[in-house]
Write a protein that holds these residues in place. Structure first.
Motif, short mmCIF file in Angstrom:
data_model
loop_
_atom_site.label_atom_id
_atom_site.label_comp_id
_atom_site.label_asym_id
_atom_site.label_seq_id
_atom_site.Cartn_x
_atom_site.Cartn_y
_atom_site.Cartn_z
N PRO A 273 0.80 -1.24 0.00
CA PRO A 273 0.00 0.00 0.00
C PRO A 273 0.82 1.27 0.00
O PRO A 273 0.41 2.28 -0.58
N GLU A 274 1.99 1.26 0.64
CA GLU A 274 2.80 2.49 0.70
C GLU A 274 3.30 2.89 -0.67
O GLU A 274 3.21 4.06 -1.07
N LEU A 275 3.82 1.92 -1.41
CA LEU A 275 4.35 2.23 -2.74
C LEU A 275 3.23 2.63 -3.68
O LEU A 275 3.36 3.58 -4.47
N VAL A 276 2.11 1.92 -3.61
CA VAL A 276 0.97 2.25 -4.46
C VAL A 276 0.45 3.65 -4.14
O VAL A 276 0.08 4.41 -5.05
N ALA A 277 0.46 4.01 -2.88
CA ALA A 277 0.02 5.36 -2.50
C ALA A 277 0.91 6.42 -3.15
O ALA A 277 0.42 7.48 -3.56
N TRP A 279 2.40 6.16 -6.03
CA TRP A 279 2.01 6.25 -7.44
C TRP A 279 0.72 7.04 -7.61
O TRP A 279 0.54 7.75 -8.60
N LEU A 280 -0.16 6.91 -6.63
CA LEU A 280 -1.45 7.61 -6.70
C LEU A 280 -1.32 9.07 -6.27
O LEU A 280 -2.28 9.83 -6.35
N GLY A 281 -0.14 9.45 -5.79
CA GLY A 281 0.05 10.82 -5.33
C GLY A 281 -0.57 11.07 -3.98
O GLY A 281 -0.89 12.21 -3.62
N GLU A 282 -0.72 9.99 -3.21
CA GLU A 282 -1.33 10.08 -1.89
C GLU A 282 -0.28 9.82 -0.83
O GLU A 282 0.79 9.29 -1.10
N ARG A 283 -0.60 10.15 0.39
CA ARG A 283 0.26 9.84 1.53
C ARG A 283 -0.58 9.12 2.55
O ARG A 283 -1.61 9.63 3.01
N LEU A 284 -0.17 7.90 2.90
CA LEU A 284 -0.92 7.15 3.90
C LEU A 284 -0.86 7.87 5.24
O LEU A 284 0.19 8.37 5.65
N GLU A 285 -2.00 7.90 5.91
CA GLU A 285 -2.04 8.55 7.22
C GLU A 285 -1.26 7.71 8.22
O GLU A 285 -1.40 6.50 8.30
N GLU A 286 -0.40 8.39 8.98
CA GLU A 286 0.37 7.69 9.99
C GLU A 286 -0.50 7.42 11.21
O GLU A 286 -1.35 8.22 11.58
N SER A 287 -0.26 6.29 11.83
CA SER A 287 -1.01 5.94 13.01
C SER A 287 -0.60 6.90 14.13
O SER A 287 0.59 7.22 14.30
N PRO A 288 -1.56 7.38 14.93
CA PRO A 288 -1.21 8.31 16.00
C PRO A 288 -0.31 7.64 17.04
O PRO A 288 -0.46 6.47 17.35
N SER A 289 0.64 8.41 17.56
CA SER A 289 1.54 7.86 18.55
C SER A 289 0.85 7.77 19.89
O SER A 289 -0.20 8.37 20.12
N GLU A 290 1.46 7.00 20.80
CA GLU A 290 0.85 6.82 22.11
C GLU A 290 0.80 8.15 22.86
O GLU A 290 -0.09 8.40 23.66
N GLU A 291 1.80 9.04 22.58
CA GLU A 291 1.81 10.32 23.28
C GLU A 291 0.64 11.18 22.88
O GLU A 291 0.16 12.02 23.65
N ASP A 292 0.13 10.97 21.60
CA ASP A 292 -1.00 11.75 21.14
C ASP A 292 -2.28 11.25 21.80
O ASP A 292 -3.27 11.93 21.82
#
Length: 292
Positions: A273-277, A279-292
């Motif tokens: 999914p990361e590489l495909v994203a 190519w699609l010009g998208e950025r996968l949302e990062e999972s929120p950290s525990e501190e958040d």
């Protein structure tokens, strides 16, 4: 001579593009496919990605000459299997500025002649005196492939005039190689990397003292002129498409094992999914950290 040959190839390969309505051509992205390992992998992966982005995609399997000609006259939209600057140089030169080169989608590729590790020959120059051992045959792929034309030149340059270049499919060449290695028979094949045969068996390239084959090839994406204006989103995906030999190796091995190109491509897309994203010009949302 070249024009007549090209016309004959177009007729014989059945590039019946005129049979499709103008509306269907406008709505459908037409990808030419090279029937070899890297071409099958990249074309079906992009088909899956483009379809997920909402585009209709049609894959057209025709000769290499027909692909380049189809792109130059607007009857094909894109091709992801252009080996440059050497292997398909004559095809690239034949269309001039009538196509758009989006640049490499895979770098660090290589073409040449290869033998199993148990073969004594180390150079193409050694083959002339070892003809009997190899039955004076070089096993190749489809006759229109760029590597076949290079090999014909190499045979003339290295004094292999009494040898035969055996044409066939990529799959047929791979099976012939596999059978020969099981018997430990000497064999020479047209080879390129990345390709699954290099992971499945111990092969090495023959040295090429005259430098006829390229050791630093790249695989380019080529589109017809005007695609970026008419289908900007699809053209942008094609432009961003790029991967490595490691990315494609496992997919090629799966394709060789079962021939399920479309299903294997779909599984590959879902697993990356990361590489495909990208190519699609998208950025996968990062999972929120525990501190958040």
């Amino acid at each position: 001579m070249f024009v007549m040959t090209l016309r004959s190839l177009l007729a014989s390969t059945g590039l019946l593009l005129g049979a499709i309505s103008p509306m269907a051509q406008a709505d459908t992205l037409r990808l030419g496919i090279g029937e070899w390992a890297t071409g099958q992998a990249s074309t079906y992966v992009l088909k899956a990605v483009l379809e997920d982005a909402g585009h209709e995609v049609e894959i057209r399997s025709v000769s290499l000459a027909a692909i380049w000609q189809g792109l130059s006259v607007g009857e094909l939209d894109a091709f992801t299997g252009a080996w440059l600057p050497v292997t398909q140089a004559s095809y690239r030169a034949s269309v001039g500025d009538k196509v758009e080169d989006l640049g490499p989608n895979l770098s660090d590729a290589r073409v040449g002649l290869a033998v199993p590790s148990y073969v004594e020959a180390s150079s193409i120059a050694d083959l002339a005196e070892a003809g009997d051992a190899f039955d004076r045959r070089i096993h190749g792929i489809d006759p229109g492939a760029g590597i076949m034309a290079l090999t014909e030149q190499a045979m003339a340059a290295y004094g292999l005039d009494d040898w035969r270049l055996v044409a066939g499919s990529d799959a047929a060449m791979s099976k012939t190689l596999e059978a020969a290695t099981e018997r430990q028979d000497p064999i020479v094949v047209t080879a390129w990397a990345p390709h699954p045969v290099f992971s499945g068996q111990s092969l090495r390239y023959l040295e090429d003292p005259q430098g006829l084959y390229s050791q630093e090839e790249s695989i380019h994406t080529i589109t017809r002129l005007g695609l970026a204006e008419e289908m900007p989103e699809a053209a942008a995906i094609l432009d961003r498409f790029a991967w490595s030999a490691d990315d494609v190796q496992e997919l090629m091995e799966a394709n060789q094992a079962n021939g399920e190109y479309e299903a294997n491509a779909r599984a590959w897309v879902e697993a990356h999914p990361e590489l495909v994203a990208e190519w699609l010009g998208e950025r996968l949302e990062e999972s929120p950290s525990e501190e958040d």
